[in-house]
Design a protein around this motif. Structure first.
Motif, PDB file in Angstrom:
ATOM      1  N   CYS A 137       0.848  12.703 118.356  1.00  0.00           N
ATOM      2  CA  CYS A 137       0.798  14.134 118.689  1.00  0.00           C
ATOM      3  C   CYS A 137       2.190  14.645 119.037  1.00  0.00           C
ATOM      4  O   CYS A 137       2.544  15.781 118.726  1.00  0.00           O
ATOM      5  N   SER A 166       3.769  17.691 117.033  1.00  0.00           N
ATOM      6  CA  SER A 166       4.147  18.972 117.645  1.00  0.00           C
ATOM      7  C   SER A 166       5.601  19.305 117.303  1.00  0.00           C
ATOM      8  O   SER A 166       5.948  20.454 117.060  1.00  0.00           O
ATOM      9  N   SER A 193       6.996  22.642 115.188  1.00  0.00           N
ATOM     10  CA  SER A 193       8.105  23.490 115.604  1.00  0.00           C
ATOM     11  C   SER A 193       9.183  23.529 114.518  1.00  0.00           C
ATOM     12  O   SER A 193       9.657  24.602 114.130  1.00  0.00           O
ATOM     13  N   CYS A 245      -6.972  16.412 114.565  1.00  0.00           N
ATOM     14  CA  CYS A 245      -6.557  16.626 115.957  1.00  0.00           C
ATOM     15  C   CYS A 245      -6.645  18.105 116.317  1.00  0.00           C
ATOM     16  O   CYS A 245      -5.835  18.917 115.845  1.00  0.00           O
ATOM     17  N   SER A 246      -7.610  18.449 117.143  1.00  0.00           N
ATOM     18  CA  SER A 246      -7.781  19.867 117.487  1.00  0.00           C
ATOM     19  C   SER A 246      -6.666  20.353 118.421  1.00  0.00           C
ATOM     20  O   SER A 246      -6.247  21.505 118.346  1.00  0.00           O
ATOM     21  N   GLY A 247      -6.174  19.449 119.282  1.00  0.00           N
ATOM     22  CA  GLY A 247      -5.090  19.864 120.185  1.00  0.00           C
ATOM     23  C   GLY A 247      -3.858  20.293 119.406  1.00  0.00           C
ATOM     24  O   GLY A 247      -3.269  21.352 119.663  1.00  0.00           O
ATOM     25  N   ASN A 278      -4.431  23.542 117.547  1.00  0.00           N
ATOM     26  CA  ASN A 278      -4.199  24.684 118.441  1.00  0.00           C
ATOM     27  C   ASN A 278      -2.697  24.931 118.598  1.00  0.00           C
ATOM     28  O   ASN A 278      -2.236  26.069 118.527  1.00  0.00           O
ATOM     29  N   TYR A 279      -1.969  23.848 118.803  1.00  0.00           N
ATOM     30  CA  TYR A 279      -0.514  23.968 118.965  1.00  0.00           C
ATOM     31  C   TYR A 279       0.097  24.641 117.733  1.00  0.00           C
ATOM     32  O   TYR A 279       0.903  25.570 117.845  1.00  0.00           O
ATOM     33  N   GLN A 287      -0.696  28.250 117.526  1.00  0.00           N
ATOM     34  CA  GLN A 287      -0.032  28.995 118.596  1.00  0.00           C
ATOM     35  C   GLN A 287       1.465  29.146 118.337  1.00  0.00           C
ATOM     36  O   GLN A 287       2.077  30.124 118.771  1.00  0.00           O
ATOM     37  N   MET A 288       2.035  28.208 117.609  1.00  0.00           N
ATOM     38  CA  MET A 288       3.447  28.367 117.223  1.00  0.00           C
ATOM     39  C   MET A 288       3.602  29.603 116.330  1.00  0.00           C
ATOM     40  O   MET A 288       4.551  30.381 116.473  1.00  0.00           O
ATOM     41  N   PHE A 332       1.622  32.160 116.300  1.00  0.00           N
ATOM     42  CA  PHE A 332       1.381  33.323 117.153  1.00  0.00           C
ATOM     43  C   PHE A 332       2.634  33.670 117.962  1.00  0.00           C
ATOM     44  O   PHE A 332       3.017  34.844 118.059  1.00  0.00           O
ATOM     45  N   ILE A 333       3.271  32.650 118.515  1.00  0.00           N
ATOM     46  CA  ILE A 333       4.470  32.900 119.326  1.00  0.00           C
ATOM     47  C   ILE A 333       5.569  33.523 118.470  1.00  0.00           C
ATOM     48  O   ILE A 333       6.312  34.396 118.923  1.00  0.00           O
TER      49      ILE A 333
END
Lengths: 210, 76
Positions: free
Chosen positions: B4, B8, B12, B34-36, B39-40, B43-44, B46-47
């Motif tokens: 993970c 991540s 990025s 991997c749902s976590g 989401n990450y 959300q990247m 989205f950010i």
């Protein structure tokens, strides 16, 4: 709320720039943004003045496709980039970032177990209706607070990349850091913002439904 | 198998450079399971939208009243 998306007709004499009250509000917003990027009140004022002058001089080129404010902010971003390119690199920035030059990052490592999986407490949760948050000004206050919460140098690299739109190669050259270092810093910035938004808005924040 | 932490990092970096084929495949496989990290990843994106709007000065108008002030169960 929808009114701000109304595009003035291209022939309008840029009311935002000729109405003193609107201009003063625009000036305030621009100054806040420029200060955030440049971290220097005088340079920020210079950037804003130059941007407003350029906007007034080039008003005829405003095509009316973006909102006027977005158009002016585009000019401001270019002025800020000019100033960053003109200026010498910040010694603080190069020393602090230069001391952190390997692939690992303690702030990131703390979120993961030794096997590289998320710690249960830092595993990213699903966010409810993030798009709706964009229309909520309290969300933006949280966003700014989260941005402010990043380490200054991390925030600067992040803003150069995400708000001024510089390529990482240019950021590296400007700040004298390696590409890998740049990626480490951006990863840290995004992860920090993500966690901050999650815990202060999307999950613990009570405004999720509005 | 990607961890993970590495996934991540790739989420990025994908915003800053074009990932190689092997990196893209490894990331895609990881995200399927991997749902976590999914989401990450979301959300990247989205950010990035958030920062783009911020840099455009395209924020909800300033006002004295918070749109959340009435129906916020802040103190429940």
């Amino acid at each position: 709320m929808t009114g701000r998306h109304t595009t003035p007709p291209a022939t309008a004499p840029l009311p935002l720039l000729s109405d003193p009250a609107l201009l003063s509000e625009l000036h305030r917003d621009m100054l806040r943004f420029a200060r955030l990027q440049l971290r220097d009140a005088e340079l920020a004022e210079d950037a804003v003045q130059e941007a407003i002058e350029a906007a007034l001089m080039n008003a005829a080129t405003y095509a009316g496709t973006a909102t006027l404010k977005t158009w002016v902010f585009g000019i401001l971003r270019n002025k800020i980039i000019d100033i960053l390119r003109r200026g010498s690199r910040s010694p603080l920035l190069s020393t602090v970032i230069g001391s952190d030059n390997d692939d690992e990052d303690g702030a990131i490592d703390a979120l993961f177990r030794a096997n590289g999986h998320w710690h249960p407490g830092s595993r990213p949760a699903a966010w409810a209706a993030p798009e709706e948050s964009l229309e909520n000004k309290q969300f933006w206050a949280v966003f700014e607070a989260c941005l402010d919460h990043l380490a200054e140098n991390v925030a600067r690299v992040f803003m150069m990349r995400e708000m001024l739109g510089l390529e990482t190669a240019e950021i590296c050259a400007e700040l004298g850091i390696t590409a890998n270092n740049c990626h480490v810093i951006l990863h840290r910035a995004r992860t920090g913002l993500r966690g901050c938004l999650e815990s202060n808005w999307f999950v613990k924040g009570a405004c999720r439904t509005c | 198998m990607l961890s993970c932490k590495k996934a991540s990092r790739l989420c990025s970096e994908a915003l800053d450079r074009e990932l190689g084929l092997r990196e893209r495949l490894a990331l895609r496989m990881h995200l399927m399971m991997c749902s976590g990290c999914t989401n990450y990843h979301d959300q990247m994106a989205f950010i990035r939208r958030v920062t783009t709007r911020f840099a455009d000065g395209d924020l909800p108008p300033h006002g004295e009243t918070g749109s959340c002030s009435e129906d916020t169960p802040e103190n429940r």
